[in-house]
Design a protein around this motif. Structure first.
Motif, mmCIF file in Angstrom:
data_model
loop_
_atom_site.group_PDB
_atom_site.id
_atom_site.type_symbol
_atom_site.label_atom_id
_atom_site.label_comp_id
_atom_site.label_asym_id
_atom_site.label_seq_id
_atom_site.Cartn_x
_atom_site.Cartn_y
_atom_site.Cartn_z
ATOM 1 N N ASN A 175 0.803 -1.219 0.000
ATOM 2 C CA ASN A 175 0.000 0.000 0.000
ATOM 3 C C ASN A 175 0.838 1.272 0.000
ATOM 4 N N LEU A 176 1.970 1.251 -0.717
ATOM 5 C CA LEU A 176 2.797 2.444 -0.833
ATOM 6 C C LEU A 176 2.079 3.518 -1.636
ATOM 7 N N LYS A 177 2.329 4.767 -1.325
ATOM 8 C CA LYS A 177 1.664 5.873 -2.006
ATOM 9 C C LYS A 177 2.006 5.947 -3.489
ATOM 10 N N THR A 178 3.136 5.357 -3.890
ATOM 11 C CA THR A 178 3.480 5.356 -5.314
ATOM 12 C C THR A 178 2.473 4.571 -6.136
ATOM 13 N N GLY A 179 1.768 3.639 -5.499
ATOM 14 C CA GLY A 179 0.800 2.851 -6.246
ATOM 15 C C GLY A 179 -0.628 3.002 -5.772
ATOM 16 N N VAL A 180 -0.809 3.144 -4.470
ATOM 17 C CA VAL A 180 -2.152 3.156 -3.890
ATOM 18 C C VAL A 180 -2.364 4.456 -3.116
ATOM 19 N N THR A 181 -3.345 5.235 -3.541
ATOM 20 C CA THR A 181 -3.651 6.501 -2.869
ATOM 21 C C THR A 181 -4.447 6.273 -1.590
ATOM 22 N N LYS A 182 -5.432 5.366 -1.659
ATOM 23 C CA LYS A 182 -6.273 5.081 -0.492
ATOM 24 C C LYS A 182 -6.761 3.647 -0.573
ATOM 25 N N HIS A 183 -6.709 2.936 0.557
ATOM 26 C CA HIS A 183 -7.168 1.544 0.582
ATOM 27 C C HIS A 183 -7.799 1.258 1.932
ATOM 28 N N THR A 184 -9.120 1.172 1.929
ATOM 29 C CA THR A 184 -9.867 0.803 3.122
ATOM 30 C C THR A 184 -10.769 -0.365 2.774
ATOM 31 N N SER A 185 -11.538 -0.848 3.754
ATOM 32 C CA SER A 185 -12.449 -1.966 3.507
ATOM 33 C C SER A 185 -13.578 -1.578 2.555
ATOM 34 N N LYS A 186 -13.803 -0.279 2.384
ATOM 35 C CA LYS A 186 -14.901 0.172 1.539
ATOM 36 C C LYS A 186 -14.443 0.876 0.262
ATOM 37 N N GLU A 187 -13.178 1.250 0.208
ATOM 38 C CA GLU A 187 -12.752 2.078 -0.922
ATOM 39 C C GLU A 187 -11.297 1.798 -1.295
ATOM 40 N N LEU A 188 -11.056 1.745 -2.590
ATOM 41 C CA LEU A 188 -9.701 1.604 -3.110
ATOM 42 C C LEU A 188 -9.492 2.657 -4.182
ATOM 43 N N ILE A 189 -8.502 3.516 -3.976
ATOM 44 C CA ILE A 189 -8.164 4.544 -4.961
ATOM 45 C C ILE A 189 -6.697 4.364 -5.333
#
Length: 234
Positions: free
Chosen positions: A136-150
């Motif tokens: 979940n590094l910021k270089t690849g994933v902006t936001k990652h929760t149980s309800k949302e993946l950006i």
């Protein structure tokens, strides 16, 4: 869409999301419905798989996943101009089915390096997996929760270009990328630590000193002796 069916079909050899999307589109048209575009189709499947994959015992198959990560430890090269050590980050990409992995050093962990290293790994493997599993590094994933993946927009565009999807590991959950974690241990012990007393001055290998390859690869030829008959026929 029947995601349980899609998930089970993907466990079969040579079945891809592209094929399943084509079949889904045909079924939707036959039923007079408007189908999802491929990108939306894969996003919905990714959301489903992220929610249920921990409880579904599906065996890995060739070409399904590629786990990517940075090694925790770093290497160093010495800048010969100033005599100081320059840290080198170590990128690792692992195919869980075969446990084949690709390793490359990088001076940076920024987005351009992240994209370039993925491309180098694809070139090395000679293809692209169905699913990428990064941390979940910021270089690849902006936001990652149980309800949302950006995803980072550039990373998302690269993945779409290669017709793959991204399924990041759950936060603080190493088992989601157990194969690359195993590769990280191997690289740390047998490369990073093994080079601890070796002084290097560049990331470049000896490729620069090799002669360039021809445009086309060598083709095997068989040479045989033949006896010519008096009538000039073999």
């Amino acid at each position: 869409m029947d995601f349980e069916y899609i998930h089970k079909e993907l466990a079969k050899p040579n079945i891809t999301l592209t094929l399943l999307h084509d079949e889904y589109v045909s079924e939707a048209h036959d039923a007079g419905k408007i189908p999802y575009a491929y990108r939306t189709f894969t996003e919905h499947y990714r959301d489903y798989a992220m929610k249920y994959k921990a409880t579904m015992g599906i065996r890995r198959k060739p070409g399904e996943l590629l786990e990517v990560d940075w090694a925790g430890a770093t290497l160093f090269v010495v800048d010969s101009d100033i005599g100081k050590k320059v840290p080198v980050c170590v990128f690792i990409a692992t195919l869980p089915y075969s446990q084949l992995f690709y390793v490359e050093g990088s001076y940076r962990m920024d987005l351009p390096s992240w994209i370039k290293l993925h491309q180098h790994a694809f070139d090395y493997f000679g293809g692209v997996p169905n699913i990428l599993v990064p941390d979940n590094l910021k270089t690849g994933v902006t936001k990652h929760t149980s309800k949302e993946l950006i995803l980072n927009k550039t990373y998302a565009e690269m993945v779409t270009y290669y017709n793959a999807i991204v399924m990041p590991a759950h936060v603080l959950t190493a088992r989601d990328k157990a194969s690359v974690e195993g590769s990280v241990n191997i690289v740390t012990n047998w490369i990073i630590q093994a080079l601890r007393n070796v002084t290097c001055f560049t990331l470049e290998e000896e490729k620069f000193a090799l002669s360039p390859l021809p445009n086309t690869p060598y083709k095997l030829s068989e040479w045989r002796k033949a006896k010519v008959r008096p009538d000039y026929h073999k």
